[in-house]
Write an enzyme that holds these catalytic residues in place. Sequence first.
Site, PDB file in Angstrom:
ATOM      1  N   SER A  68       0.793  -1.238   0.000  1.00 54.81           N
ATOM      2  CA  SER A  68       0.000   0.000   0.000  1.00 54.81           C
ATOM      3  C   SER A  68       0.821   1.281   0.000  1.00 54.81           C
ATOM      4  O   SER A  68       0.266   2.356  -0.199  1.00 54.81           O
ATOM      5  CB  SER A  68      -0.961   0.004   1.184  1.00 54.81           C
ATOM      6  OG  SER A  68      -2.000  -0.899   0.912  1.00 54.81           O
ATOM      7  N   LYS A  71       0.383   3.258  -3.094  1.00 61.29           N
ATOM      8  CA  LYS A  71      -0.801   4.108  -3.332  1.00 61.29           C
ATOM      9  C   LYS A  71      -0.437   5.593  -3.374  1.00 61.29           C
ATOM     10  O   LYS A  71      -1.063   6.367  -4.081  1.00 61.29           O
ATOM     11  CB  LYS A  71      -1.840   3.864  -2.229  1.00 61.29           C
ATOM     12  CG  LYS A  71      -2.446   2.465  -2.261  1.00 61.29           C
ATOM     13  CD  LYS A  71      -3.203   2.177  -0.972  1.00 61.29           C
ATOM     14  CE  LYS A  71      -3.877   0.812  -0.994  1.00 61.29           C
ATOM     15  NZ  LYS A  71      -4.432   0.450   0.314  1.00 61.29           N
ATOM     16  N   TYR A 195      -3.687  -2.911  -9.946  1.00 58.65           N
ATOM     17  CA  TYR A 195      -3.431  -2.655  -8.519  1.00 58.65           C
ATOM     18  C   TYR A 195      -2.566  -3.767  -7.908  1.00 58.65           C
ATOM     19  O   TYR A 195      -1.609  -3.494  -7.176  1.00 58.65           O
ATOM     20  CB  TYR A 195      -4.780  -2.514  -7.812  1.00 58.65           C
ATOM     21  CG  TYR A 195      -4.690  -2.488  -6.315  1.00 58.65           C
ATOM     22  CD1 TYR A 195      -4.223  -1.361  -5.642  1.00 58.65           C
ATOM     23  CD2 TYR A 195      -5.087  -3.598  -5.564  1.00 58.65           C
ATOM     24  CE1 TYR A 195      -4.135  -1.351  -4.257  1.00 58.65           C
ATOM     25  CE2 TYR A 195      -5.013  -3.582  -4.186  1.00 58.65           C
ATOM     26  CZ  TYR A 195      -4.524  -2.466  -3.533  1.00 58.65           C
ATOM     27  OH  TYR A 195      -4.441  -2.457  -2.169  1.00 58.65           O
ATOM     28  N   TYR A 247      -4.778   4.060   7.873  1.00 59.73           N
ATOM     29  CA  TYR A 247      -6.133   3.500   8.006  1.00 59.73           C
ATOM     30  C   TYR A 247      -6.744   3.780   9.367  1.00 59.73           C
ATOM     31  O   TYR A 247      -6.707   4.916   9.834  1.00 59.73           O
ATOM     32  CB  TYR A 247      -6.106   1.984   7.717  1.00 59.73           C
ATOM     33  CG  TYR A 247      -5.263   1.608   6.542  1.00 59.73           C
ATOM     34  CD1 TYR A 247      -5.650   2.001   5.261  1.00 59.73           C
ATOM     35  CD2 TYR A 247      -4.087   0.892   6.675  1.00 59.73           C
ATOM     36  CE1 TYR A 247      -4.884   1.658   4.148  1.00 59.73           C
ATOM     37  CE2 TYR A 247      -3.320   0.549   5.580  1.00 59.73           C
ATOM     38  CZ  TYR A 247      -3.724   0.940   4.326  1.00 59.73           C
ATOM     39  OH  TYR A 247      -2.974   0.604   3.244  1.00 59.73           O
ATOM     40  N   VAL A 265       1.114  -3.719   3.862  1.00 55.27           N
ATOM     41  CA  VAL A 265       1.094  -4.994   4.605  1.00 55.27           C
ATOM     42  C   VAL A 265       2.351  -5.839   4.445  1.00 55.27           C
ATOM     43  O   VAL A 265       2.503  -6.845   5.131  1.00 55.27           O
ATOM     44  CB  VAL A 265      -0.113  -5.910   4.267  1.00 55.27           C
ATOM     45  CG1 VAL A 265      -1.378  -5.434   4.907  1.00 55.27           C
ATOM     46  CG2 VAL A 265      -0.249  -6.128   2.802  1.00 55.27           C
TER      47      VAL A 265
END
Length: 314
Positions: A68, A71, A195, A247, A265
């Site tokens: 992530s 992103k 992705y 998050y 992760v």
Amino acid sequence: MPIDPQELDELVGEAVEVGRRAAAGGEPATYIPELARADPGWVAIAVNTLDGHECVAGDRGVDFTLQSVSKVFSLACQLRAGDDALWDQVQMEPSGDAFHSIVRLEEEQGRPRNPLINAGAIVVSSRLAGDDPGARIETFRDFLRDASGRGVSRFAMDEAVYLSECRTGFRNLALANYMKHFGVIEDPLQAADTYFRQCALTVNVAELARIGMFLANGGADPITRTRLLSELDNRMIVALMTTCGLYDEVGRFAVRVGIPAKSGVSGAVLGIIPGRMSIACYGPALGPLGNSLAGIAMLEVIVNRLRLSVFESR
Ligand code: GLN
């Protein structure tokens, strides 16, 4: 106040020790089976200051997938391409939910809360320039190469991690299909595939700290002086990292550490000290919310010792 390079060198060494102790309380991600193969004891950190000091400590030779953390860079890549229409499809609010949550998509007509949760990042990936996922990843890789000052060229894809996520990424496919229903993306399979590929690109900590430098420097690479993003777009990304980067742990992280950051992760965490430095951490042992235990602990040591929290009165 300028930071003494020798003090910083000592501090990153100390941070690794703290990180190793923190890692003992966690486990690597298992829902992407290939990620579970990481050694939970690995811990590494790299710092690049804007005035040219670099330091690396710990298991610096380990390559890991961006997951992530990618992103942030796919968003930067899309904003560099001038895609302001992206904001018609993706919001800018923290979600308070887990990274792969689907709950709000129904209430909010398929428009993801922000580009740093999975749903939002899948929308961004679907908009990268290129006719298919392979071409879109080349666009993305090119951005990463520019962000590295053309000093890193590989950004190789970890095929095993990619295939592992293709085989198990049903939640992400569900998010993509759900957003397709609302017309937010066009081709859900291609969007998810792009992705998965971007998440599987590999770096080491030194490379990650290097490519994060423009974020700490208002959108321009401080070494090559190349501008990657407008100051406004860069500020937007750094703000989103602060409010959405970890998050449903972002509030606690703001209190404990207090800097813009993005986790993945794989155990990667990129921290940005605006105007000062980029800090890349790696430690695959994760806490319950999917963030690197060592990564957070190491950032905490450095930021608190040097009083670098953006919420600090200086
Ligand atoms: N590829 C991972 C996923 O979609 C990335 C999630 C993360 O790093 N938090 O599940």
